[in-house]
Design an enzyme around this catalytic site. Structure first.
Site, PDB file in Angstrom:
ATOM      1  N   HIS A  15       4.758 -53.145  12.868  1.00  0.00           N
ATOM      2  CA  HIS A  15       5.957 -52.358  12.523  1.00  0.00           C
ATOM      3  C   HIS A  15       7.254 -53.220  13.220  1.00  0.00           C
ATOM      4  CE1 HIS A  15       6.184 -49.491  16.356  1.00  0.00           C
ATOM      5  NE2 HIS A  15       5.354 -51.272  16.402  1.00  0.00           N
ATOM      6  N   CYS A  34      10.034 -54.618  20.780  1.00  0.00           N
ATOM      7  CA  CYS A  34      10.056 -53.679  19.877  1.00  0.00           C
ATOM      8  C   CYS A  34      10.252 -54.355  18.934  1.00  0.00           C
ATOM      9  CB  CYS A  34       8.856 -52.435  19.820  1.00  0.00           C
ATOM     10  SG  CYS A  34       8.288 -52.158  21.253  1.00  0.00           S
ATOM     11  N   HIS A  40       5.651 -56.624  15.272  1.00  0.00           N
ATOM     12  CA  HIS A  40       4.105 -56.973  15.693  1.00  0.00           C
ATOM     13  C   HIS A  40       3.289 -55.846  14.523  1.00  0.00           C
ATOM     14  CE1 HIS A  40       6.364 -53.527  17.614  1.00  0.00           C
ATOM     15  NE2 HIS A  40       5.897 -53.039  18.574  1.00  0.00           N
ATOM     16  N   HIS A  42       0.161 -52.816  15.665  1.00  0.00           N
ATOM     17  CA  HIS A  42      -1.027 -52.118  16.663  1.00  0.00           C
ATOM     18  C   HIS A  42      -2.041 -51.470  15.900  1.00  0.00           C
ATOM     19  CE1 HIS A  42       1.690 -51.694  20.189  1.00  0.00           C
ATOM     20  NE2 HIS A  42       2.580 -51.628  19.071  1.00  0.00           N
ATOM     21  N   ASP A  80      -2.728 -47.932   6.356  1.00  0.00           N
ATOM     22  CA  ASP A  80      -3.589 -49.032   6.814  1.00  0.00           C
ATOM     23  C   ASP A  80      -4.002 -50.272   6.968  1.00  0.00           C
ATOM     24  OD1 ASP A  80      -5.877 -49.819   8.505  1.00  0.00           O
ATOM     25  OD2 ASP A  80      -7.055 -49.220   7.212  1.00  0.00           O
ATOM     26  N   HIS A  81      -3.635 -51.178   7.216  1.00  0.00           N
ATOM     27  CA  HIS A  81      -3.639 -52.712   6.954  1.00  0.00           C
ATOM     28  C   HIS A  81      -2.306 -52.941   6.179  1.00  0.00           C
ATOM     29  CE1 HIS A  81      -7.444 -53.520   7.961  1.00  0.00           C
ATOM     30  NE2 HIS A  81      -7.174 -54.029   8.197  1.00  0.00           N
ATOM     31  N   GLU A 125      -0.448 -45.475  20.322  1.00  0.00           N
ATOM     32  CA  GLU A 125       0.039 -47.183  19.745  1.00  0.00           C
ATOM     33  C   GLU A 125      -0.504 -48.419  20.221  1.00  0.00           C
ATOM     34  OE1 GLU A 125       4.346 -46.993  18.382  1.00  0.00           O
ATOM     35  OE2 GLU A 125       4.118 -47.894  20.772  1.00  0.00           O
TER      36      GLU A 125
END
Lengths: 135, 135, 135, 135, 135, 135
Positions: A15, A34, A40, A42, A80-81, A125
């Site tokens: 994100h 960020c 980047h 998480h 996800d991913h 996070e």
């Protein structure tokens, strides 16, 4: 008295925090690292809490297998991913902060859970930064 | 509905539990090993919870970097690698139980956080003993 | 082939890092906050690893209850809720760094464990700093 | 006998697994969800292990503050809140699998650590998938 | 304002989920693998939360040693290393779901804790499935 | 130099420690609470470590998805939600200590993993008791 049940799941996503109404400089100042334009990511740890009466026949507030499948179908398959900003419609116009992701997940699940039951979302996070909705 | 955000920090400190109004024997009986005259110590894990409305421009309840800096300045710089009984004015006349440390940390931070936001402190003295204030 | 068994225990202690051959200034420069004259402290997590043949009658390399009792008697009763510098003879002339504590614990246990079995000590001073001996 | 010391740090990054010599279809087949063109991400937990003799004056194998600063300077400043594929020269031509990231981190740190000391890298991509180099 | 204190304990037990009013087939359909006739088991992590005023003389809401002993006597001695279905009277006619175990533990402890203090039970059946009572 | 990769999985099972060649009294004396005739149980955490060369085309020592599927097929489907003593042929004549379970899991997986790669099993019976094979 009611019982709460909790199910923990996780997803990995990229994100970037950014407000398109601001200049690049304002975004860097507010969101710091960020705001990195190339994203980047998480390992998000998600805890879904459901509160209600225990069914006397099963001894369950809710079948954890059913809740786990529901989270998979409504949340994990979507995020996800993925790149939250580019790959999801939920965050195409909404800044994917932990606060906003938790609210979105709440809304994705609320309609699927018995309305007599309370729903609460906790989202990690990182191990040191996490949120809860509703508070 | 409001969102809660959590920031986890830690500090290491020595302390001793003791009530100066009691005899040595009474103190040993009540506080046991925690009354050791030469102190013992802990890795305190501190979780600060702030609850409020999400700012629509940032998607933040509170900037975690700002909260982290505030905890560092008000709490960690005061207590980290210190002897709570001997090196701090907060516990020169107050028994440094986990309960009392949590209340002191709450008071150190309360004035620095937007009064519209709720504040709650969770403090782990060990993995098996921890407290929350206000409850 | 041999099997290794691990037992995790913990103790809480105060300590101070200091080299009496150095000036106060040198000690502060080298040990920083860990040189605080009034001590600070930690929750030490201790993992004892014993490696050997599995006994065919019990299926055990070593009875974990026996190992746990041994650690309690030889290590925890000596260091738990103590000031390592002031309350123990082991560190009256030895700087209580994690490295040195691990070596001391190894020596306290080595004679109590079957010499045919290997012994290794892992000691967490914090979640982020830990040591292992022998390496 | 030597002592090993461990320092744990973390960084957050986006990445994508892809082999440019393969077709899109081959990449999807081998790397599955990890091949998502818009990236995904992780909270990487990094553990750096240094093994050597304990210095008799300090009781340290290596000052953990020095090691932490070194990791920050050589690794975290380079990879934290970055897109490994797009923002780093190390992975512009190298697939950023956990295995390869661990080897790259080893090489970034090896020259900075006393050659008499052994160096080992452990890298958690998730809580359930992690690697160690050298094995 | 009140303070909450938490004490974490654990016990290991075997159990089987089953409703004797249903057919074998119905039980298998509802409880799946948890219906295995020969039982399976868990490491249960138990967190007992007690909320009340801090005693000004001790700085304690409740002495954690007293609470720990109470949990041992009332809960662990009864359930640890037992088969919940076969070895306990509490679950001879009650399905040992996490929800029901939490309610039973609450009832075993409620009479032993000062009635001015609130009591809450959190029970982890696995790291990913847990419950809280009262919610 | 070689890289090691680790995959963490878990299963829940009931078991009882007992040596059929001994009297009931001898078994109670050696195995204590673990000898309970009606069984008790654990959440077993299993870590499988595979060491080898990194494939230059994939950047993988071994595809974690393949390893995870293999563990599921060979280990979890056999032991998860089972009574190790009654429901499995592996422990019908072998005492299901953590040591023996680790050796059995090693043997179940060894033939499925490339013989050029090393295999090691870590098995957590509880957070405080665990084993590794080969040591």
């Amino acid at each position: 008295m009611k019982v709460a049940v909790f199910r923990k799941e996780h997803f990995n996503a990229a994100h970037r925090l950014n407000n398109p109404k601001w200049t690049e400089e304002e975004n860097r100042e507010v969101f710091g690292k960020c705001n990195n334009p190339n994203f980047h990511g998480h390992n998000y740890e998600l805890i879904v809490k459901v509160t209600g009466e225990t069914d006397p026949d099963t001894g369950y507030v809710m079948d954890m297998k059913v809740l786990s499948d529901l989270i998979k179908e409504r949340v994990l398959d979507r995020f996800d991913h993925k790149n939250l900003n580019l790959d999801t419609k939920e965050f195409s116009n909404l800044n994917p902060t932990a606060e906003n992701i938790a609210v979105v997940i709440f809304n994705l699940l609320r309609g699927e859970i018995d309305p007599d039951k309370e729903l609460k979302i906790k989202l990690y996070e990182t191990e040191r930064n996490y949120v809860e909705y509703p508070a």
